[in-house]
Design an enzyme around this catalytic site. Structure first.
Site, mmCIF file in Angstrom:
data_model
loop_
_atom_site.group_PDB
_atom_site.id
_atom_site.type_symbol
_atom_site.label_atom_id
_atom_site.label_comp_id
_atom_site.label_asym_id
_atom_site.label_seq_id
_atom_site.Cartn_x
_atom_site.Cartn_y
_atom_site.Cartn_z
ATOM 1 N N LYS A 291 0.836 -1.187 -0.121
ATOM 2 C CA LYS A 291 -0.329 0.182 0.012
ATOM 3 C C LYS A 291 0.644 1.055 -0.053
ATOM 4 C CE LYS A 291 -4.398 -1.934 1.797
ATOM 5 N NZ LYS A 291 -5.472 -1.620 2.830
ATOM 6 N N ARG B 102 -3.502 -10.066 5.406
ATOM 7 C CA ARG B 102 -3.676 -9.983 3.638
ATOM 8 C C ARG B 102 -2.587 -9.540 2.651
ATOM 9 N NH1 ARG B 102 -6.987 -6.802 0.433
ATOM 10 N NH2 ARG B 102 -8.759 -7.926 -0.665
#
Length: 274
Positions: free
Chosen positions: A221, A255
């Site tokens: 991210k 995740r």
């Protein structure tokens, strides 16, 4: 600490890996990469062989500013993939990344096991009753607004306090409907700026007081690659570094895009705490 996935009790006492399968054309990292049956099945097989316990399938890009996708298109994208994966790998525990109750119902009906909702039921008022009726594990994430406008909603006085308050309210709503297996996701990158993401991560262990498993989704991210002044493609090392922090702060599920490297991180964490 266990969750019931299609009749299989999965213990989360040891951290587990959830592999990401985006079947959207515009995901921030792997958009459009898995667009035919061969590439999808190859990636699922790789993630399972690398040690993923769960595969999370999403057909609606939730990156900041992503375009709205019609429900019919989301269903058209995801249902054939659910069937394809489970036909080839029938023991796969599929998680469905959606905030729409109809998509959740159809996918569970086709053999998926978990619902992963970025809105914690706030984008579709039928989601919580649907999950309750389906009697499946439910991942609820913290977010303000929608993927289209969430980065305009980062005005927190105390981000940790407000995220905990959010989960307190959503857990009450879910438990009132007798939803049993609930996992919380702090929502890194969703309605949070760079500094807020790190503040939340720095104090994430406090979320253990909620007494539900925690899923951490930080893989590649912008909180990583913007800090390192690089790109999502080059953010694996940074991701691995922060995965260790997530584990130390109490994450039960990571995740991830890169299963092998995440599992290595879990193994080292377990050795460190043996």
């Amino acid at each position: 600490m266990t969750i019931n996935c299609n009749g299989n009790l999965i213990s989360l006492d040891q951290p587990k890996i959830m592999g990401i399968l985006n079947i959207t054309p515009d995901s921030f990292y792997d958009g459009g990469k898995y667009k035919d049956e061969s590439s999808i099945l190859n990636q699922v097989e790789k993630m399972l062989n690398d040690g993923a316990t769960f595969i999370d399938v999403g057909a609606y890009s939730t990156r900041p500013g992503a375009l709205e996708v019609d429900e019919a298109i989301e269903l058209k994208r995801i249902l054939p993939i659910v069937s394809l994966i489970l036909q080839k790998f029938p023991k796969t525990i599929l998680s469905i990344d959606t905030f729409r109750s109809k998509v959740a119902k159809e996918c569970i009906g086709n053999g998926a096991a978990i619902i992963n909702d970025i809105s914690a039921g706030l984008q579709d008022d039928k989601m919580l009753p649907t999950v309750a009726k389906l009697n499946v594990p439910y991942i609820m994430m913290h977010m303000r607004g929608t993927p289209q406008n969430m980065q305009q909603h980062t005005d927190y006085d105390d981000i940790l306090k407000e995220v905990l308050s959010f989960f307190s309210e959503r857990l009450v709503a879910a438990k009132a409907l007798r939803i049993k297996d609930i996992i919380i996701d702090p929502g890194f990158g969703f309605a949070k700026n760079l500094e807020q993401n790190y503040e939340l991560l720095k104090q994430m262990e406090i979320m253990n007081f909620v007494e539900h498993p925690i899923l951490a989704g930080i893989s590649r991210k912008s909180m990583i690659y913007k800090t390192l002044k690089t790109t999502a493609d080059q953010a694996l090392n940074g991701t691995t570094a922060l995965h260790m922090v997530c584990l130390q702060k109490g994450a039960n599920i990571l995740r991830v895009h890169d299963v092998k490297e995440a599992l290595e991180c879990v193994k080292l964490y377990e050795q460190l705490n043996a």
